[in-house]
Design an enzyme around this catalytic site. Structure first.
Site, short mmCIF file in Angstrom:
data_model
loop_
_atom_site.label_atom_id
_atom_site.label_comp_id
_atom_site.label_asym_id
_atom_site.label_seq_id
_atom_site.Cartn_x
_atom_site.Cartn_y
_atom_site.Cartn_z
N SER A 1 0.83 -1.21 0.00
CA SER A 1 0.00 0.00 0.00
C SER A 1 0.86 1.26 0.00
O SER A 1 0.59 2.21 -0.74
CB SER A 1 -0.92 0.00 1.22
OG SER A 1 -1.83 -1.07 1.17
N GLN B 1 -9.21 2.11 -0.64
CA GLN B 1 -9.10 2.45 -2.06
C GLN B 1 -10.13 3.50 -2.45
O GLN B 1 -9.81 4.46 -3.17
CB GLN B 1 -9.27 1.19 -2.92
CG GLN B 1 -8.11 0.22 -2.80
CD GLN B 1 -8.26 -0.97 -3.73
OE1 GLN B 1 -9.21 -1.06 -4.49
NE2 GLN B 1 -7.30 -1.88 -3.67
N ASP C 1 -7.23 -8.38 4.13
CA ASP C 1 -6.31 -9.13 3.28
C ASP C 1 -5.76 -10.38 3.97
O ASP C 1 -5.20 -11.26 3.31
CB ASP C 1 -5.14 -8.25 2.85
CG ASP C 1 -5.55 -7.22 1.80
OD1 ASP C 1 -6.54 -7.46 1.09
OD2 ASP C 1 -4.88 -6.18 1.71
#
Length: 450
Positions: free
Chosen positions: A39, A187, A335
Protein backbone atom coordinates in the site's frame (compact mmCIF):
# COMPACT_ATOMS: atom_id res chain seq x y z
CA UNK A 1 16.27 -34.78 5.29
CA UNK A 2 14.86 -34.26 1.79
CA UNK A 3 13.98 -30.76 0.67
CA UNK A 4 10.50 -29.77 1.93
CA UNK A 5 9.95 -27.48 -1.07
CA UNK A 6 10.39 -28.45 -4.72
CA UNK A 7 9.53 -26.01 -7.50
CA UNK A 8 8.83 -27.31 -11.00
CA UNK A 9 8.23 -24.93 -13.90
CA UNK A 10 5.74 -26.12 -16.51
CA UNK A 11 6.30 -23.65 -19.32
CA UNK A 12 3.65 -25.08 -21.60
CA UNK A 13 0.93 -24.13 -19.12
CA UNK A 14 2.80 -21.11 -17.78
CA UNK A 15 2.39 -22.44 -14.27
CA UNK A 16 4.65 -23.13 -11.35
CA UNK A 17 3.99 -26.39 -9.56
CA UNK A 18 5.23 -26.31 -5.99
CA UNK A 19 5.40 -29.64 -4.19
CA UNK A 20 5.21 -29.19 -0.42
CA UNK A 21 5.76 -32.37 1.58
CA UNK A 22 4.91 -32.50 5.28
CA UNK A 23 7.36 -30.79 7.63
CA UNK A 24 8.39 -34.09 9.31
CA UNK A 25 9.51 -32.28 12.44
CA UNK A 26 10.95 -29.29 10.61
CA UNK A 27 10.07 -26.00 12.34
CA UNK A 28 10.35 -22.37 11.30
CA UNK A 29 13.13 -20.56 13.09
CA UNK A 30 15.53 -17.63 12.94
CA UNK A 31 14.90 -14.14 11.60
CA UNK A 32 13.34 -13.11 8.32
CA UNK A 33 12.90 -9.84 6.49
CA UNK A 34 9.74 -9.22 4.53
CA UNK A 35 9.19 -7.07 1.43
CA UNK A 36 8.07 -3.47 1.61
CA UNK A 37 4.47 -2.56 2.29
CA UNK A 38 2.46 -2.75 -0.94
CA UNK A 39 0.00 0.00 0.00
CA UNK A 40 2.77 2.44 0.92
CA UNK A 41 4.80 1.50 -2.17
CA UNK A 42 1.88 2.36 -4.48
CA UNK A 43 1.21 5.66 -2.76
CA UNK A 44 4.83 6.76 -2.66
CA UNK A 45 5.14 6.29 -6.42
CA UNK A 46 1.88 8.11 -7.12
CA UNK A 47 2.46 11.05 -4.81
CA UNK A 48 6.05 11.33 -5.98
CA UNK A 49 4.79 11.53 -9.57
CA UNK A 50 2.42 14.46 -8.83
CA UNK A 51 4.67 16.29 -6.34
CA UNK A 52 7.03 19.10 -7.21
CA UNK A 53 10.72 18.21 -6.97
CA UNK A 54 12.26 14.81 -6.31
CA UNK A 55 11.01 11.99 -4.13
CA UNK A 56 13.35 9.26 -2.87
CA UNK A 57 11.82 5.92 -1.95
CA UNK A 58 13.71 3.32 0.09
CA UNK A 59 12.47 -0.22 0.68
CA UNK A 60 9.96 -0.24 -2.20
CA UNK A 61 8.15 -3.50 -2.86
CA UNK A 62 9.36 -5.03 -6.13
CA UNK A 63 6.19 -7.02 -6.84
CA UNK A 64 4.17 -6.91 -10.04
CA UNK A 65 1.62 -4.42 -8.70
CA UNK A 66 4.03 -1.53 -7.97
CA UNK A 67 5.64 -2.22 -11.35
CA UNK A 68 2.23 -1.56 -12.91
CA UNK A 69 1.88 1.72 -11.01
CA UNK A 70 5.33 2.89 -12.10
CA UNK A 71 4.65 1.95 -15.73
CA UNK A 72 1.37 3.90 -15.80
CA UNK A 73 2.88 7.08 -14.38
CA UNK A 74 5.91 6.86 -16.66
CA UNK A 75 3.46 6.85 -19.58
CA UNK A 76 2.03 10.11 -18.19
CA UNK A 77 5.41 11.82 -18.05
CA UNK A 78 6.75 11.12 -14.56
CA UNK A 79 10.50 10.41 -14.41
CA UNK A 80 10.76 7.24 -12.31
CA UNK A 81 14.10 5.46 -12.03
CA UNK A 82 14.43 1.70 -12.30
CA UNK A 83 12.59 0.12 -9.39
CA UNK A 84 14.82 -1.16 -6.60
CA UNK A 85 14.30 -2.01 -2.96
CA UNK A 86 17.40 0.07 -2.22
CA UNK A 87 16.46 3.42 -3.72
CA UNK A 88 14.01 4.76 -6.31
CA UNK A 89 14.00 8.39 -7.46
CA UNK A 90 10.87 10.05 -8.80
CA UNK A 91 10.93 13.49 -10.40
CA UNK A 92 7.37 14.73 -10.16
CA UNK A 93 5.30 16.83 -12.51
CA UNK A 94 3.21 18.76 -9.99
CA UNK A 95 -0.53 18.38 -9.39
CA UNK A 96 -2.58 18.74 -12.56
CA UNK A 97 0.36 18.24 -14.90
CA UNK A 98 0.08 14.57 -15.81
CA UNK A 99 0.43 14.22 -19.57
CA UNK A 100 -2.12 12.58 -21.82
CA UNK A 101 -0.58 9.19 -22.72
CA UNK A 102 -0.34 7.96 -26.29
CA UNK A 103 -1.56 4.48 -25.36
CA UNK A 104 -3.90 2.71 -22.96
CA UNK A 105 -2.77 2.64 -19.32
CA UNK A 106 -2.58 -0.95 -18.08
CA UNK A 107 -2.85 -1.55 -14.32
CA UNK A 108 -2.18 -5.28 -14.68
CA UNK A 109 -3.64 -7.13 -11.70
CA UNK A 110 -3.54 -4.11 -9.39
CA UNK A 111 -6.87 -2.79 -8.14
CA UNK A 112 -5.02 -0.20 -6.07
CA UNK A 113 -3.30 1.18 -9.16
CA UNK A 114 -6.51 1.48 -11.16
CA UNK A 115 -8.83 2.76 -8.45
CA UNK A 116 -6.48 5.35 -6.95
CA UNK A 117 -5.29 6.52 -10.34
CA UNK A 118 -8.88 7.25 -11.42
CA UNK A 119 -9.10 10.06 -8.86
CA UNK A 120 -6.11 11.79 -10.44
CA UNK A 121 -7.14 11.20 -14.05
CA UNK A 122 -10.72 12.42 -13.56
CA UNK A 123 -9.44 15.74 -12.18
CA UNK A 124 -7.03 16.51 -15.09
CA UNK A 125 -9.03 19.06 -17.15
CA UNK A 126 -8.95 18.57 -20.91
CA UNK A 127 -6.99 15.30 -20.90
CA UNK A 128 -8.23 11.94 -22.18
CA UNK A 129 -7.20 8.62 -20.64
CA UNK A 130 -8.08 4.98 -21.25
CA UNK A 131 -7.32 2.42 -18.53
CA UNK A 132 -7.54 -1.36 -18.37
CA UNK A 133 -6.09 -4.34 -16.52
CA UNK A 134 -5.69 -8.09 -16.78
CA UNK A 135 -8.61 -10.52 -17.00
CA UNK A 136 -9.05 -10.59 -13.22
CA UNK A 137 -9.00 -6.81 -12.81
CA UNK A 138 -11.45 -6.33 -15.68
CA UNK A 139 -13.98 -8.40 -13.72
CA UNK A 140 -13.64 -6.44 -10.47
CA UNK A 141 -16.16 -3.70 -9.55
CA UNK A 142 -15.15 -0.13 -10.36
CA UNK A 143 -18.49 1.57 -9.68
CA UNK A 144 -17.47 2.02 -6.04
CA UNK A 145 -15.00 4.71 -7.19
CA UNK A 146 -16.62 5.75 -10.47
CA UNK A 147 -19.91 6.71 -8.80
CA UNK A 148 -18.47 9.13 -6.20
CA UNK A 149 -16.20 10.67 -8.86
CA UNK A 150 -19.22 11.21 -11.10
CA UNK A 151 -20.94 12.93 -8.19
CA UNK A 152 -18.03 15.40 -8.30
CA UNK A 153 -18.61 15.96 -12.02
CA UNK A 154 -16.23 13.39 -13.50
CA UNK A 155 -16.72 12.10 -17.05
CA UNK A 156 -16.06 8.35 -16.98
CA UNK A 157 -17.37 5.64 -19.30
CA UNK A 158 -16.88 1.91 -19.31
CA UNK A 159 -18.40 -1.53 -19.59
CA UNK A 160 -21.75 -2.05 -17.88
CA UNK A 161 -22.26 1.67 -17.38
CA UNK A 162 -18.80 2.28 -15.93
CA UNK A 163 -18.91 -0.64 -13.52
CA UNK A 164 -16.07 -2.55 -15.19
CA UNK A 165 -12.79 -1.79 -16.95
CA UNK A 166 -11.69 -0.91 -19.54
CA UNK A 167 -12.65 2.67 -18.66
CA UNK A 168 -12.37 5.94 -20.57
CA UNK A 169 -11.88 9.21 -18.67
CA UNK A 170 -12.09 12.79 -19.88
CA UNK A 171 -10.55 15.00 -17.21
CA UNK A 172 -12.61 17.90 -15.87
CA UNK A 173 -12.48 20.53 -13.15
CA UNK A 174 -14.36 18.73 -10.38
CA UNK A 175 -16.51 20.18 -7.61
CA UNK A 176 -16.00 19.26 -3.93
CA UNK A 177 -18.31 16.75 -2.31
CA UNK A 178 -18.92 15.00 0.99
CA UNK A 179 -19.13 11.32 0.14
CA UNK A 180 -20.63 8.90 2.66
CA UNK A 181 -19.10 5.60 1.64
CA UNK A 182 -21.26 2.50 2.22
CA UNK A 183 -18.09 0.43 2.76
CA UNK A 184 -14.90 0.97 4.72
CA UNK A 185 -12.42 0.95 1.86
CA UNK A 186 -9.02 2.62 1.75
CA UNK A 187 -9.10 2.45 -2.06
CA UNK A 188 -12.41 4.35 -2.28
CA UNK A 189 -11.30 6.91 0.29
CA UNK A 190 -7.90 7.41 -1.32
CA UNK A 191 -9.35 7.81 -4.82
CA UNK A 192 -11.64 10.61 -3.67
CA UNK A 193 -8.91 12.35 -1.66
CA UNK A 194 -6.60 12.28 -4.68
CA UNK A 195 -9.36 13.82 -6.80
CA UNK A 196 -9.77 16.48 -4.13
CA UNK A 197 -6.13 17.58 -4.41
CA UNK A 198 -6.91 19.69 -7.50
CA UNK A 199 -10.51 20.54 -6.57
CA UNK A 200 -11.30 23.96 -5.14
CA UNK A 201 -12.61 23.62 -1.59
CA UNK A 202 -13.04 20.75 0.86
CA UNK A 203 -13.52 17.18 -0.31
CA UNK A 204 -14.65 14.82 2.44
CA UNK A 205 -15.10 11.07 2.86
CA UNK A 206 -16.97 9.50 5.77
CA UNK A 207 -16.78 5.73 6.25
CA UNK A 208 -18.83 3.30 8.35
CA UNK A 209 -15.63 2.00 10.00
CA UNK A 210 -11.95 2.87 10.06
CA UNK A 211 -9.95 1.79 6.99
CA UNK A 212 -6.17 1.90 6.57
CA UNK A 213 -4.85 5.46 6.70
CA UNK A 214 -1.62 5.37 4.67
CA UNK A 215 -2.98 7.95 2.20
CA UNK A 216 -3.80 10.48 4.91
CA UNK A 217 -0.40 10.08 6.55
CA UNK A 218 1.53 10.37 3.31
CA UNK A 219 -0.54 13.22 1.86
CA UNK A 220 0.11 15.22 5.01
CA UNK A 221 3.83 14.43 4.83
CA UNK A 222 3.92 15.67 1.21
CA UNK A 223 2.26 18.94 2.24
CA UNK A 224 -1.49 18.50 1.68
CA UNK A 225 -3.96 19.99 4.16
CA UNK A 226 -5.63 16.92 5.68
CA UNK A 227 -8.17 16.94 8.51
CA UNK A 228 -9.03 13.65 10.22
CA UNK A 229 -11.94 13.15 12.64
CA UNK A 230 -11.49 9.63 14.01
CA UNK A 231 -14.67 9.82 16.07
CA UNK A 232 -16.79 9.51 12.93
CA UNK A 233 -14.24 8.04 10.47
CA UNK A 234 -14.18 11.26 8.43
CA UNK A 235 -11.27 12.62 6.36
CA UNK A 236 -11.13 15.96 4.52
CA UNK A 237 -8.62 17.33 2.02
CA UNK A 238 -8.54 21.01 1.08
CA UNK A 239 -7.71 21.85 -2.51
CA UNK A 240 -6.08 22.96 -4.59
CA UNK A 241 -3.04 21.49 -2.89
CA UNK A 242 0.68 21.61 -3.53
CA UNK A 243 2.81 18.56 -2.85
CA UNK A 244 6.57 18.64 -2.38
CA UNK A 245 8.85 15.67 -2.96
CA UNK A 246 9.89 13.72 0.14
CA UNK A 247 12.06 10.84 1.30
CA UNK A 248 9.85 7.82 1.97
CA UNK A 249 11.07 4.78 3.90
CA UNK A 250 8.73 1.85 3.25
CA UNK A 251 8.34 -0.52 6.23
CA UNK A 252 7.78 -4.25 5.85
CA UNK A 253 4.27 -5.24 4.81
CA UNK A 254 2.24 -6.69 7.69
CA UNK A 255 0.07 -8.49 5.12
CA UNK A 256 3.20 -10.35 3.98
CA UNK A 257 4.31 -10.88 7.58
CA UNK A 258 0.95 -12.52 8.31
CA UNK A 259 1.92 -15.71 6.47
CA UNK A 260 4.97 -16.18 8.70
CA UNK A 261 3.12 -15.24 11.88
CA UNK A 262 0.53 -17.92 11.22
CA UNK A 263 3.08 -20.47 9.98
CA UNK A 264 5.21 -20.12 13.11
CA UNK A 265 2.10 -20.23 15.31
CA UNK A 266 0.85 -23.54 13.84
CA UNK A 267 4.00 -25.48 12.85
CA UNK A 268 5.09 -27.28 16.03
CA UNK A 269 8.41 -26.20 17.55
CA UNK A 270 8.65 -22.95 15.61
CA UNK A 271 10.36 -19.85 17.03
CA UNK A 272 10.56 -17.01 14.52
CA UNK A 273 11.26 -13.28 14.45
CA UNK A 274 9.78 -11.25 11.60
CA UNK A 275 11.72 -8.00 11.37
CA UNK A 276 10.85 -4.43 10.41
CA UNK A 277 7.07 -4.87 10.18
CA UNK A 278 4.79 -1.87 9.78
CA UNK A 279 2.27 -1.87 12.64
CA UNK A 280 0.05 1.00 11.55
CA UNK A 281 -3.01 0.68 13.85
CA UNK A 282 -5.34 0.54 10.83
CA UNK A 283 -3.53 -2.61 9.68
CA UNK A 284 -2.95 -4.58 12.91
CA UNK A 285 -6.17 -6.57 12.88
CA UNK A 286 -4.07 -9.68 12.16
CA UNK A 287 -2.24 -9.22 15.47
CA UNK A 288 -5.49 -8.75 17.39
CA UNK A 289 -7.01 -11.80 15.70
CA UNK A 290 -4.03 -14.00 16.58
CA UNK A 291 -4.09 -12.71 20.15
CA UNK A 292 -7.77 -13.65 20.38
CA UNK A 293 -6.72 -17.10 19.20
CA UNK A 294 -4.13 -17.15 22.03
CA UNK A 295 -1.09 -17.15 19.77
CA UNK A 296 2.26 -16.65 21.48
CA UNK A 297 3.51 -13.41 19.91
CA UNK A 298 5.20 -10.28 21.19
CA UNK A 299 6.24 -6.95 19.67
CA UNK A 300 9.90 -6.04 20.06
CA UNK A 301 12.02 -3.01 19.17
CA UNK A 302 9.00 -0.75 18.56
CA UNK A 303 9.91 2.46 16.77
CA UNK A 304 8.72 4.98 14.17
CA UNK A 305 10.09 5.21 10.63
CA UNK A 306 9.04 8.09 8.37
CA UNK A 307 5.79 8.57 10.24
CA UNK A 308 4.82 4.89 10.33
CA UNK A 309 5.06 2.71 13.48
CA UNK A 310 7.35 -0.31 13.04
CA UNK A 311 8.32 -3.31 15.18
CA UNK A 312 9.88 -6.76 15.10
CA UNK A 313 7.36 -9.53 15.84
CA UNK A 314 8.45 -12.63 17.77
CA UNK A 315 6.14 -15.63 17.42
CA UNK A 316 6.37 -19.14 18.83
CA UNK A 317 4.20 -22.16 18.11
CA UNK A 318 1.25 -22.68 20.43
CA UNK A 319 -2.17 -24.30 20.59
CA UNK A 320 -4.58 -21.83 19.02
CA UNK A 321 -8.20 -21.45 20.09
CA UNK A 322 -11.18 -20.81 17.84
CA UNK A 323 -12.88 -17.41 18.04
CA UNK A 324 -15.20 -15.04 16.17
CA UNK A 325 -13.76 -12.41 13.82
CA UNK A 326 -16.29 -9.82 12.69
CA UNK A 327 -17.42 -6.20 12.77
CA UNK A 328 -14.99 -3.29 12.86
CA UNK A 329 -12.06 -5.69 13.08
CA UNK A 330 -12.58 -6.97 9.51
CA UNK A 331 -11.47 -3.82 7.60
CA UNK A 332 -8.18 -3.98 9.54
CA UNK A 333 -7.46 -7.56 8.46
CA UNK A 334 -9.40 -8.00 5.23
CA UNK A 335 -6.31 -9.13 3.28
CA UNK A 336 -5.33 -11.55 6.05
CA UNK A 337 -8.58 -13.55 6.16
CA UNK A 338 -7.21 -16.32 3.88
CA UNK A 339 -4.23 -17.02 6.12
CA UNK A 340 -6.36 -16.68 9.25
CA UNK A 341 -8.59 -19.37 7.77
CA UNK A 342 -5.50 -21.60 7.69
CA UNK A 343 -4.81 -20.79 11.35
CA UNK A 344 -8.39 -21.75 12.18
CA UNK A 345 -7.90 -25.25 10.75
CA UNK A 346 -5.31 -25.85 13.49
CA UNK A 347 -7.26 -24.19 16.32
CA UNK A 348 -9.30 -25.94 18.99
CA UNK A 349 -13.00 -25.34 18.49
CA UNK A 350 -14.77 -23.31 15.82
CA UNK A 351 -13.72 -20.04 14.24
CA UNK A 352 -16.42 -17.90 12.63
CA UNK A 353 -15.47 -15.12 10.19
CA UNK A 354 -18.30 -12.67 9.36
CA UNK A 355 -18.73 -9.30 7.59
CA UNK A 356 -16.10 -10.18 4.99
CA UNK A 357 -18.22 -10.23 1.79
CA UNK A 358 -15.66 -7.78 0.32
CA UNK A 359 -13.43 -10.83 -0.24
CA UNK A 360 -15.72 -12.06 -3.02
CA UNK A 361 -14.55 -9.24 -5.31
CA UNK A 362 -10.80 -9.40 -4.78
CA UNK A 363 -8.32 -11.01 -7.21
CA UNK A 364 -10.54 -14.06 -6.80
CA UNK A 365 -13.58 -14.92 -4.71
CA UNK A 366 -11.36 -15.59 -1.73
CA UNK A 367 -14.13 -17.02 0.45
CA UNK A 368 -15.02 -19.59 -2.18
CA UNK A 369 -11.37 -20.32 -3.00
CA UNK A 370 -10.30 -20.91 0.60
CA UNK A 371 -13.38 -22.97 1.44
CA UNK A 372 -12.87 -25.26 -1.55
CA UNK A 373 -9.11 -25.66 -1.29
CA UNK A 374 -8.95 -26.15 2.50
CA UNK A 375 -11.74 -28.72 2.16
CA UNK A 376 -9.58 -30.58 -0.37
CA UNK A 377 -6.91 -30.81 2.33
CA UNK A 378 -9.46 -32.31 4.73
CA UNK A 379 -10.33 -29.24 6.80
CA UNK A 380 -13.88 -28.76 8.07
CA UNK A 381 -14.94 -25.51 6.38
CA UNK A 382 -18.37 -24.05 5.62
CA UNK A 383 -18.74 -21.11 3.27
CA UNK A 384 -21.09 -18.31 4.38
CA UNK A 385 -22.38 -15.41 2.26
CA UNK A 386 -20.08 -13.02 4.14
CA UNK A 387 -17.46 -15.30 5.61
CA UNK A 388 -16.37 -18.76 6.71
CA UNK A 389 -16.99 -21.19 9.56
CA UNK A 390 -14.06 -23.47 10.32
CA UNK A 391 -13.89 -26.22 12.91
CA UNK A 392 -10.27 -26.94 13.74
CA UNK A 393 -8.52 -30.17 14.52
CA UNK A 394 -9.30 -32.28 11.46
CA UNK A 395 -6.10 -33.90 10.12
CA UNK A 396 -4.93 -32.45 6.81
CA UNK A 397 -3.98 -34.62 3.85
CA UNK A 398 -2.00 -33.81 0.72
CA UNK A 399 -4.04 -32.61 -2.25
CA UNK A 400 -3.88 -30.93 -5.63
CA UNK A 401 -4.47 -27.26 -4.89
CA UNK A 402 -5.23 -24.25 -7.10
CA UNK A 403 -4.21 -20.67 -6.28
CA UNK A 404 -7.00 -19.22 -8.44
CA UNK A 405 -4.24 -16.90 -9.74
CA UNK A 406 -4.56 -15.05 -6.42
CA UNK A 407 -1.36 -14.22 -4.55
CA UNK A 408 -2.87 -14.38 -1.05
CA UNK A 409 -4.65 -17.66 -1.76
CA UNK A 410 -1.41 -19.15 -3.16
CA UNK A 411 0.66 -18.23 -0.10
CA UNK A 412 -2.05 -19.28 2.36
CA UNK A 413 -2.36 -22.71 0.78
CA UNK A 414 1.43 -23.14 0.79
CA UNK A 415 1.41 -22.63 4.56
CA UNK A 416 -1.57 -24.95 5.04
CA UNK A 417 0.20 -27.70 3.08
CA UNK A 418 3.02 -27.69 5.64
CA UNK A 419 0.62 -29.36 8.07
CA UNK A 420 -0.56 -32.11 5.71
CA UNK A 421 0.48 -35.74 6.16
CA UNK A 422 1.57 -36.16 2.52
CA UNK A 423 2.77 -33.98 -0.37
CA UNK A 424 0.52 -31.33 -1.95
CA UNK A 425 0.75 -29.92 -5.45
CA UNK A 426 0.06 -26.20 -5.63
CA UNK A 427 -0.70 -24.99 -9.13
CA UNK A 428 -0.22 -21.38 -10.22
CA UNK A 429 2.05 -20.72 -7.26
CA UNK A 430 3.75 -17.97 -9.26
CA UNK A 431 0.74 -15.77 -8.40
CA UNK A 432 2.63 -14.95 -5.18
CA UNK A 433 4.88 -12.62 -7.19
CA UNK A 434 2.07 -10.04 -7.29
CA UNK A 435 3.01 -8.97 -3.77
CA UNK A 436 5.83 -11.29 -2.63
CA UNK A 437 8.26 -12.38 -5.37
CA UNK A 438 10.59 -14.13 -2.90
CA UNK A 439 7.91 -15.99 -0.95
CA UNK A 440 9.03 -19.53 -1.83
CA UNK A 441 12.71 -18.65 -1.27
CA UNK A 442 11.86 -17.15 2.13
CA UNK A 443 9.84 -20.23 3.06
CA UNK A 444 12.83 -22.42 2.28
CA UNK A 445 15.06 -20.17 4.41
CA UNK A 446 12.64 -20.22 7.34
CA UNK A 447 12.59 -24.03 7.16
CA UNK A 448 16.38 -24.12 7.39
CA UNK A 449 17.29 -24.72 3.74
CA UNK A 450 20.39 -23.02 2.41
Amino acid sequence: MSSPIVTVKTDQQRQDLVIIPPTSGVALSGKIQIPGDKSISHRSLMLGAIAEGETTIKGLLLGDDPQSTAACFRQMGADISQLSDQEVRVRGLGIGNLQEPNDILNAGNSGTTLRLMLGLLASQPGQFFAVTGDKSLRSRPMSRVVSPLQQMGASIWGREGGKLAPLAIYGRQLTPNHYHSPVASAQVKSCILLAGLSTEGKTTVTEPARSRDHSERMLRAFGAEIDVDPSCHRVTVTGPAKLTGQTVVVPGDISSAAFWLVAAAIVPGSDLRVQNVGINPTRTGILEALQRMEADLTLENEREVAGEPVADIHVRSSQLKGCELAGDLIPRLIDEVPILAVAATMAQGTTVIRDAAELRVKESDRLLAMARELSKLGATVSERPDGLEITGGAPLHGADLDSYDDHRVAMSLAIAALLADSPSHLYNAQAASISYPDFIATLKTALGES
